[in-house]
Design a protein around this motif. Structure first.
Motif, PDB file in Angstrom:
ATOM      1  N   UNK A 333       0.794  -1.228   0.000  1.00  0.00           N
ATOM      2  CA  UNK A 333       0.000   0.000   0.000  1.00  0.00           C
ATOM      3  C   UNK A 333       0.827   1.279   0.000  1.00  0.00           C
ATOM      4  N   UNK A 334       2.129   1.138  -0.037  1.00  0.00           N
ATOM      5  CA  UNK A 334       3.007   2.295   0.105  1.00  0.00           C
ATOM      6  C   UNK A 334       2.733   3.367  -0.945  1.00  0.00           C
ATOM      7  N   UNK A 335       2.346   2.949  -2.160  1.00  0.00           N
ATOM      8  CA  UNK A 335       2.123   3.915  -3.254  1.00  0.00           C
ATOM      9  C   UNK A 335       0.648   4.031  -3.625  1.00  0.00           C
ATOM     10  N   UNK A 336      -0.230   3.680  -2.722  1.00  0.00           N
ATOM     11  CA  UNK A 336      -1.670   3.730  -2.990  1.00  0.00           C
ATOM     12  C   UNK A 336      -2.081   5.172  -3.316  1.00  0.00           C
ATOM     13  N   UNK A 337      -2.689   5.424  -4.477  1.00  0.00           N
ATOM     14  CA  UNK A 337      -3.077   6.799  -4.830  1.00  0.00           C
ATOM     15  C   UNK A 337      -4.298   7.255  -4.016  1.00  0.00           C
ATOM     16  N   UNK A 338      -4.262   8.463  -3.558  1.00  0.00           N
ATOM     17  CA  UNK A 338      -5.397   9.022  -2.817  1.00  0.00           C
ATOM     18  C   UNK A 338      -6.663   8.992  -3.659  1.00  0.00           C
ATOM     19  N   UNK A 339      -6.512   9.134  -4.964  1.00  0.00           N
ATOM     20  CA  UNK A 339      -7.679   9.173  -5.847  1.00  0.00           C
ATOM     21  C   UNK A 339      -8.473   7.872  -5.801  1.00  0.00           C
ATOM     22  N   UNK A 340      -7.805   6.733  -5.558  1.00  0.00           N
ATOM     23  CA  UNK A 340      -8.523   5.464  -5.437  1.00  0.00           C
ATOM     24  C   UNK A 340      -9.390   5.454  -4.186  1.00  0.00           C
ATOM     25  N   UNK A 341      -8.871   6.014  -3.098  1.00  0.00           N
ATOM     26  CA  UNK A 341      -9.664   6.105  -1.876  1.00  0.00           C
ATOM     27  C   UNK A 341     -10.862   7.026  -2.081  1.00  0.00           C
ATOM     28  N   UNK A 342     -10.665   8.085  -2.848  1.00  0.00           N
ATOM     29  CA  UNK A 342     -11.757   9.042  -3.080  1.00  0.00           C
ATOM     30  C   UNK A 342     -12.877   8.429  -3.923  1.00  0.00           C
ATOM     31  N   UNK A 343     -12.590   7.391  -4.679  1.00  0.00           N
ATOM     32  CA  UNK A 343     -13.651   6.690  -5.411  1.00  0.00           C
ATOM     33  C   UNK A 343     -14.623   6.012  -4.441  1.00  0.00           C
ATOM     34  N   UNK A 344     -14.105   5.557  -3.309  1.00  0.00           N
ATOM     35  CA  UNK A 344     -14.920   4.877  -2.304  1.00  0.00           C
ATOM     36  C   UNK A 344     -15.493   5.860  -1.301  1.00  0.00           C
ATOM     37  N   UNK A 345     -14.675   6.857  -0.924  1.00  0.00           N
ATOM     38  CA  UNK A 345     -15.044   7.809   0.136  1.00  0.00           C
ATOM     39  C   UNK A 345     -15.284   9.202  -0.452  1.00  0.00           C
TER      40      UNK A 345
END
Length: 381
Positions: A333-345
């Protein structure tokens, strides 16, 4: 629903049998000259097994665990074990916010203990009394003292059990939720299913949506997904057997405490932000405590159920309650993009890309997790 106080009490004959088995351990020869390259290093495992058999004091560990208030309750016809620490309410301070903390695999409630007291009694740990939480730490179904669910083990199913535990068993009208790994998925389903009761959700591992039909992945997102697939190719052997043949490996681990320890510590070293030095994060006493809990309860096999039933999980829908992510520094998860989280949240209020702390974030970096939990939930009280 009946709530019963609970104490951990491993019978003497179980401990005697455990020591006998440890003393008769047969170790393999390392398959690779590079330390830990082919899995748990046999040399280290030999040291851990010897310590577990001859030096580890389970009764002292058991007493320390029993200093926390344990309970069992029947929820949906199955036994659920949990720790429940009432927050210390200072005069004039608001009522503590209930907060459920959910662990993952191969973990247990032990992962959450280093944050529990800090959250419940902040004044005793240099914090503001107004930040107190009522802390609930359940054992996942099939882990340690909690029964497997009557049906398949899914994150959504566990969230439904947790909601019943928090609202009907414990009587809370509103609560927050925190977790990582399996616990992160459960936490997200709590927010998705119960926006009226869940004040907010906080995870240490974000969920990758599988539905890109409306909006294809960006270049950054696709690179992360490709990197995650590449990582899984190197790390996924353990999960493939638990997904497809869990009872085969469980037979070995249920019979050999050394094998059980090897299976667990391989992941503790690989997923922990320890730079290869396992005991910089997990001392031998804690490792032996976790291993003894799994051994004494005979639940390593049932802990695999969430892998075997994994195909029954469905993608998490968009979660409209306030959300926070303290992104672990583990390789996946070190390079997990914030934009992917924003798709869910759509209401992502707190995003912290941690520089320290891996898969077991609450144990590895308790002060960091407590600080983030206070910051996120403070305005939501």
């Amino acid at each position: 629903m009946t709530v019963t106080p609970f104490q951990i009490a491993v019978p003497d004959d179980v401990l005697d049998d455990l020591r006998t088995r440890l003393a008769r351990t047969r170790l393999t020869t390392a398959s690779d000259s590079t330390f830990w390259a082919a899995g748990t290093d046999p040399g280290y495992l030999g040291e851990l097994v010897a310590y577990w058999a001859d030096e580890f004091d389970w009764r002292a560990a058991e007493a320390a665990l029993n200093a926390y208030p344990h309970f069992v309750a029947e929820v949906a016809g199955r036994q659920v074990h949990y720790i429940h620490i009432r927050g210390v309410r200072a005069e004039g301070a608001p009522a503590p916010l209930p907060l459920i903390l959910t662990h993952g695999w191969p973990s247990s409630f032990v992962e959450m203990l280093r944050v529990a007291r800090r959250l419940a009694d902040p004044a005793s740990h240099g914090g503001d009394p107004a930040d107190a939480f009522d802390v609930v730490i359940p054992s996942l179904p099939g882990f340690l003292f909690s029964d497997l669910p009557a049906g398949p083990f899914t994150r959504r199913g566990v969230a439904e059990i947790w909601h019943t535990l928090m609202t009907e068993t414990l009587g809370y009208e509103r609560f927050g939720a925190f977790g990582g790994d399996i616990g992160g998925g459960v936490t997200q389903w709590l927010g998705a299913l119960y926006p009226g009761e869940v004040a907010g959700v906080h995870t240490t591992s974000a969920v990758v949506t599988t539905d890109f039909a409306d909006r294809p992945p960006t270049v950054e997102e696709q690179k992360f997904l490709d990197d995650l697939d590449a990582y899984d190719e190197k790390d996924g052997g353990y999960s493939e057997i638990m997904l497809t043949r869990p009872d085969t490996i469980a037979a070995a681990l249920m019979d050999s405490p050394a094998g059980l320890a090897a299976w667990i510590v391989d992941k503790y070293r690989d997923w922990t932000d320890c730079g290869g030095d396992l005991e910089s994060r997990w001392d031998k006493d804690t490792l032996c405590t976790v291993a003894t809990l799994y051994w004494a309860t005979g639940t390593i096999g049932s802990s695999f159920r969430q892998y075997y039933d994994y195909p029954r999980n469905r993608p998490v829908p968009r979660i409209t309650v306030p959300a926070a992510v303290t992104l672990s520094n583990e390789p996946a998860f070190r390079t997990f993009p914030k934009s992917l989280a924003e798709r869910i949240y759509p209401d992502l209020r707190h995003w912290h890309r941690a520089e320290r702390g891996g898969h077991f974030m609450a144990h590895e970096e308790p002060e960091q997790v407590v600080t983030d939990l206070r910051a996120f939930f403070g305005p939501l009280r």
